[in-house]
Design a protein around this motif. Sequence first.
Motif, short mmCIF file in Angstrom:
data_model
loop_
_atom_site.label_atom_id
_atom_site.label_comp_id
_atom_site.label_asym_id
_atom_site.label_seq_id
_atom_site.Cartn_x
_atom_site.Cartn_y
_atom_site.Cartn_z
N ASP A 75 0.80 -1.23 0.00
CA ASP A 75 0.00 0.00 0.00
C ASP A 75 0.83 1.28 0.00
O ASP A 75 0.27 2.37 -0.02
CB ASP A 75 -0.92 0.04 1.23
N LEU A 76 2.16 1.15 0.05
CA LEU A 76 2.99 2.35 0.25
C LEU A 76 2.70 3.48 -0.73
O LEU A 76 2.51 4.63 -0.33
CB LEU A 76 4.50 2.01 0.21
N MET A 77 2.66 3.15 -2.01
CA MET A 77 2.48 4.20 -3.01
C MET A 77 1.14 4.91 -2.82
O MET A 77 1.07 6.13 -2.90
CB MET A 77 2.55 3.62 -4.43
N ASP A 78 0.10 4.12 -2.53
CA ASP A 78 -1.23 4.71 -2.30
C ASP A 78 -1.23 5.57 -1.05
O ASP A 78 -1.83 6.65 -1.03
CB ASP A 78 -2.29 3.60 -2.15
N THR A 79 -0.56 5.08 0.00
CA THR A 79 -0.51 5.83 1.25
C THR A 79 0.16 7.18 1.05
O THR A 79 -0.35 8.22 1.50
CB THR A 79 0.28 5.03 2.32
N VAL A 80 1.29 7.18 0.38
CA VAL A 80 2.03 8.42 0.14
C VAL A 80 1.20 9.36 -0.73
O VAL A 80 1.06 10.55 -0.45
CB VAL A 80 3.41 8.14 -0.51
N ASP A 81 0.61 8.77 -1.76
CA ASP A 81 -0.18 9.56 -2.69
C ASP A 81 -1.36 10.22 -1.98
O ASP A 81 -1.65 11.40 -2.16
CB ASP A 81 -0.68 8.64 -3.81
N GLU A 82 -2.02 9.43 -1.14
CA GLU A 82 -3.18 9.93 -0.38
C GLU A 82 -2.78 11.06 0.57
O GLU A 82 -3.49 12.05 0.70
CB GLU A 82 -3.76 8.81 0.48
N ALA A 83 -1.65 10.88 1.25
CA ALA A 83 -1.19 11.89 2.20
C ALA A 83 -0.90 13.21 1.48
O ALA A 83 -1.22 14.29 1.97
CB ALA A 83 0.05 11.41 2.95
#
Length: 284
Positions: free
Chosen positions: A128-136
């Motif tokens: 989920d890292l990319m999604d998490t960073v993108d969301e933040a």
Amino acid sequence: HAKENGKNNYQFFSDEMQSTMFHKIQLENDLREALDNEEFILHYQPQVEAATGKIVGMETLIRWRARDGSIISPAEFIPLAEDTRLILPIGNWVLHNACRQAKKWHDAGHTHLKLAVNLSPLQFMHDDLMDTVDEALESSGFSASSLELEITESVAVYDAEKTIARMQALRNMGVRIALDDFGTGYSSLVYLKKFPINSLKIARPFIQDMVDNPKDKALVEAIVSMAHSLELSVIAEGVETSDQLASLRKLKCDEIQGYFFSKPLAAETFDRLINNKMDSINLR
Ligand code: C2E
Ligand code: MG
Ligand code: MG
Ligand code: MG
């Protein structure tokens, strides 16, 4: 009464192990609740341009303010958070809140400040890292190019190829990557060649001893020079004295971070520091 239950029924755990386990389970439960009860707080430690004394960024450092009022350091609970995977929701919370706070500082005119956030190996490797960073970034409106993720070289131990691919994906989003605690882990120079990173953070032990120990000083000098040859920027961690600072400036280390300039600060205090025109100090 182990004996009464037959000779094969010996005590499996010593009292000490049992109380350590109990302590761990207790801590794990507390950690779970801490997230729901918003007991975590973020502190920000200034990162300073060595040549000018200007604050150029801040590292986000989590603290846990337990219900009894005591402050628990990340060194104590991050390892357990890793073990229990609680680091995933905690890390998510850190990223969102740090980006939101840093966006406020950018909006107040301090657009040059870069925000550093630590990622644990589990967070870094999680799908989920990319999604998490993108969301933040999306939800805060903070710019990707001002975000620097700090990763230790130990991530590569699990899977070097995946590490490189992941770093590249983050770089493609515009995010910067720093290699934290450099020199204390496996430090393979092969990684340094292959990792698409932006900067190296020289680990505190080297800085601590560089003034008194010529070998540490030689290593710091070599790291700075190697980093610059690879077009990486270098930051020294744990700078505590003016002698260390003077030495690092001579070696052309780009940035410094440490108690000599400032301890990690609550957001309100960091805010005062950058708004009181105290955003540069006289470094002699
Ligand atoms: P780190 O990323 O290497 O952070 C630097 C640590 O050195 C911080 O400890 C900081 O308070 C401390 N420090 C800074 N300047 C000095 C100095 O001049 N002298 C000394 N003696 N210490 C100094 P802290 O805040 O206790 O954090 C410890 C570690 O916990 C961090 O090491 C990082 O690995 C981890 N950590 C902290 N916050 C987070 C987070 O939000 N997420 C994750 N995954 N890890 C975190
Ligand atoms: Mg760090
Ligand atoms: Mg570090
Ligand atoms: Mg560390």
